[in-house]
Motif scaffolding. Structure first.
Motif, PDB file in Angstrom:
ATOM      1  N   ASN A 157       0.807  -1.289   0.140  1.00 44.40           N
ATOM      2  CA  ASN A 157      -0.037   0.008  -0.153  1.00 44.40           C
ATOM      3  C   ASN A 157       0.671   1.269   0.076  1.00 44.40           C
ATOM      4  OD1 ASN A 157      -2.579  -1.332   0.030  1.00 44.40           O
ATOM      5  ND2 ASN A 157      -1.984  -1.775   2.167  1.00 44.40           N
ATOM      6  N   LEU A 158       2.102   1.254  -0.445  1.00 46.44           N
ATOM      7  CA  LEU A 158       2.762   2.479  -0.134  1.00 46.44           C
ATOM      8  C   LEU A 158       2.476   3.429  -1.114  1.00 46.44           C
ATOM      9  CD1 LEU A 158       5.501   3.963   0.434  1.00 46.44           C
ATOM     10  CD2 LEU A 158       6.650   2.819  -1.688  1.00 46.44           C
ATOM     11  N   PHE A 159       2.068   3.061  -2.355  1.00 47.35           N
ATOM     12  CA  PHE A 159       1.549   4.141  -3.380  1.00 47.35           C
ATOM     13  C   PHE A 159       0.212   4.502  -3.120  1.00 47.35           C
ATOM     14  CE2 PHE A 159       4.891   1.531  -5.752  1.00 47.35           C
ATOM     15  CZ  PHE A 159       5.509   2.473  -6.274  1.00 47.35           C
ATOM     16  N   ASN A 160      -0.833   3.729  -2.474  1.00 46.77           N
ATOM     17  CA  ASN A 160      -1.732   4.174  -2.213  1.00 46.77           C
ATOM     18  C   ASN A 160      -1.748   5.448  -1.119  1.00 46.77           C
ATOM     19  OD1 ASN A 160      -3.523   3.013  -4.179  1.00 46.77           O
ATOM     20  ND2 ASN A 160      -4.093   1.237  -2.526  1.00 46.77           N
ATOM     21  N   ASP A 161      -0.901   4.896  -0.120  1.00 44.43           N
ATOM     22  CA  ASP A 161      -0.664   5.677   1.135  1.00 44.43           C
ATOM     23  C   ASP A 161      -0.057   7.318   0.588  1.00 44.43           C
ATOM     24  OD1 ASP A 161       0.585   3.305   3.331  1.00 44.43           O
ATOM     25  OD2 ASP A 161      -1.500   3.986   2.776  1.00 44.43           O
TER      26      ASP A 161
END
Length: 507
Positions: free
Chosen positions: A467-471
């Motif tokens: 979820n790095l990119f969503n965060d």
């Protein structure tokens, strides 16, 4: 004033007055250029197809001809390379500038006519000399040698009369003998294709020369400069060449390299001039050392149109004429040239800083890209290479982004990737090796820069936490909808933020 400068000044007087004329009369000069181009090419295949003979105004020209990209140009180029002529331009065309950046092919080949060489590319080079001499009449540059760092050329396998190579190699191959007397190393070394051997030969030849100016791409020159300093044991380039005072640069954004060059060339007498000399033509040059924007050169046999970037997604984007542009707006550049390019969108975007005279800065490409070292890696290249890498490793990818690691303090550059995997590969280093190899396959310029790690090292790969990119999007207030993480970026703004977030625990 030195004697050579006085001679240059005498021969430059007429040309400098012509430059002043197009600065004062830009619209007239551009309209005259279009008329000349249409008249010259009226009897070519393309000219007959669009009935150039009946086009009387710039407005008619804009409405009648489509804007084209390389995909539409490629069939004509292929026929020209196989020996057909009078397709786009009435001259016999035997030279083609090779570069990367197309979605459909590893390399693209741009026709270069004799007229384009003489009245566009070489005229641009002469104008740089004239303008520099006017700006700095007491400079001693012309009493020594220019070190020009260029590419290589080769003969086509399908037609012995067809030659292609980097634009720099084409210019070197066609430079008059008198101009070559002012350059170092000699042509045989400048055109060598073996980059590692070429660097050593340049060092062997030029270290003892009286080099007073450099001309080339900043990233390539860093490799050479660092090797020269290593070979000589000197701490900066002025200790090798005490009379060095000019760097004519272009091809990539100089901003990330500026501080490094200040350290390598610390003498306050050092001067820098930027040029915009692409495969498709010579378009601009810096005529004011206190202004980093470039003067749009309007009398080189190039007719310009400008598509607002916001129009690019439309099926038939409307291009603006020179008199219709505004400062501070991003435009995609559309050109018609004396090499037979007709309403051709080259993929660069510019922004005018002035309209009296017309001056501009290059702002990027019409698509996502990395071009920190002249590699012109576009998103289609990246996705294609990633697809093949996943096929070979069994991995699947959720999201990714990539950006350059700029050369610094003698260290080579590289591309840095962050990938969030759905199914991770068994070994990430093997995945990185394969991805690097696949990028070479789909992009010849990346392959050239990666050759023996001379300019670019193998890419660096980071595995993103879940979820790095969503965060990241959430922090930006862009989570959901049409918002996406930029998959390629030509600076480190986004990737540094993502790397920092990737280190956080518990996000």
């Amino acid at each position: 004033m030195p004697v050579i400068n006085s001679i240059i000044s005498m021969f430059s007087t007429k040309r400098l007055s012509q430059i002043e004329f197009f600065k004062e009369n830009p619209i007239q000069v551009q309209r005259d250029t279009l008329v000349e181009l249409l008249n010259e090419a009226a009897d070519t295949e393309y000219g007959k197809k669009y009935d150039f003979a009946s086009i009387l105004t710039a407005e008619q020209y804009r409405e009648r001809l489509p804007i084209i990209h390389y995909e539409e140009l490629a069939p004509y180029t292929e026929r020209l390379m196989n020996g057909e002529q009078n397709l786009l331009w009435p001259e016999v065309i035997t030279w083609f500038a090779k570069s990367s950046g197309t979605t459909a092919a590893k390399s693209k080949f741009i026709p270069v006519s004799k007229e384009a060489l003489e009245n566009c590319h070489f005229r641009g080079g002469k104008d740089v000399i004239s303008i520099f001499n006017k700006l700095y009449p007491e400079a001693q540059v012309f009493n020594g040698k220019t070190l020009a760092l260029g590419g290589s050329s080769e003969i086509s396998k399908t037609n012995n009369n067809c030659r292609y190579g980097d634009l720099s190699a084409i210019l070197i191959s066609n430079t008059p003998f008198w101009a070559n007397m002012m350059k170092t190393p000699d042509q045989s070394i400048m055109l060598m294709s073996e980059w590692e051997e070429k660097i050593e030969k340049i060092c062997d030849t030029t270290i003892k020369e009286d080099v007073r100016s450099l001309a080339g791409v900043p990233s390539w020159f860093l490799t050479l400069i660092n090797r020269i300093l290593e070979r000589t044991g000197k701490s900066n380039l002025h200790e090798v060449w005490p009379n060095l005072e000019l760097f004519i640069h272009g091809g990539i954004n100089f901003t990330p390299y500026r501080e490094q060059y200040k350290r390598l060339l610390p003498d306050p007498k050092m001067k820098y001039l930027e040029t915009y000399n692409a495969s498709e033509g010579f378009f601009g040059l810096q005529d004011d050392p206190n202004d980093t924007s470039m003067l749009l050169m309007l009398d080189y046999g190039v007719y310009y149109e400008f598509v607002p970037v916001g129009e690019l997604s439309k099926p038939r984007p409307r291009a603006l004429l020179l008199e219709e542009v505004e400062t501070g707006v991003n435009y995609a550049l559309v050109i018609s040239t004396n090499a037979g390019l007709w309403r051709y969108m080259i993929g660069d975007t510019i922004q005018f800083t002035s309209t009296r005279p017309y001056k501009f800065k290059i702002t990027g490409r019409t698509k996502l890209f990395i071009n920190a070292f002249g590699e012109e890696l576009i998103i289609d290249n990246a996705i294609e290479a990633l697809k093949h890498t996943c096929e070979r490793t069994g991995a699947t990818v959720i999201a990714f982004t990539a950006a350059p690691i700029f050369m610094s303090d003698g260290k080579k550059g590289a591309h840095e990737w962050i990938i969030e995997f759905e199914t991770p590969p068994a070994d990430t280093e093997t995945f990185a090796d394969i991805l690097d190899s696949e990028l070479k396959k789909v992009n010849s310029d990346y392959e050239a820069k990666r050759y023996k790690n001379m300019s670019l090292q193998r890419l660096i790969l980071h595995t993103a936490r879940p979820n790095l990119f969503n965060d990241w999007l959430k922090e930006k207030g862009k989570l959901g909808g049409q918002n996406k993480v930029p998959q390629l970026w030509n600076d480190r703004t986004h990737i540094d933020q993502l790397l920092k977030m990737n280190e956080r625990v518990g996000d």
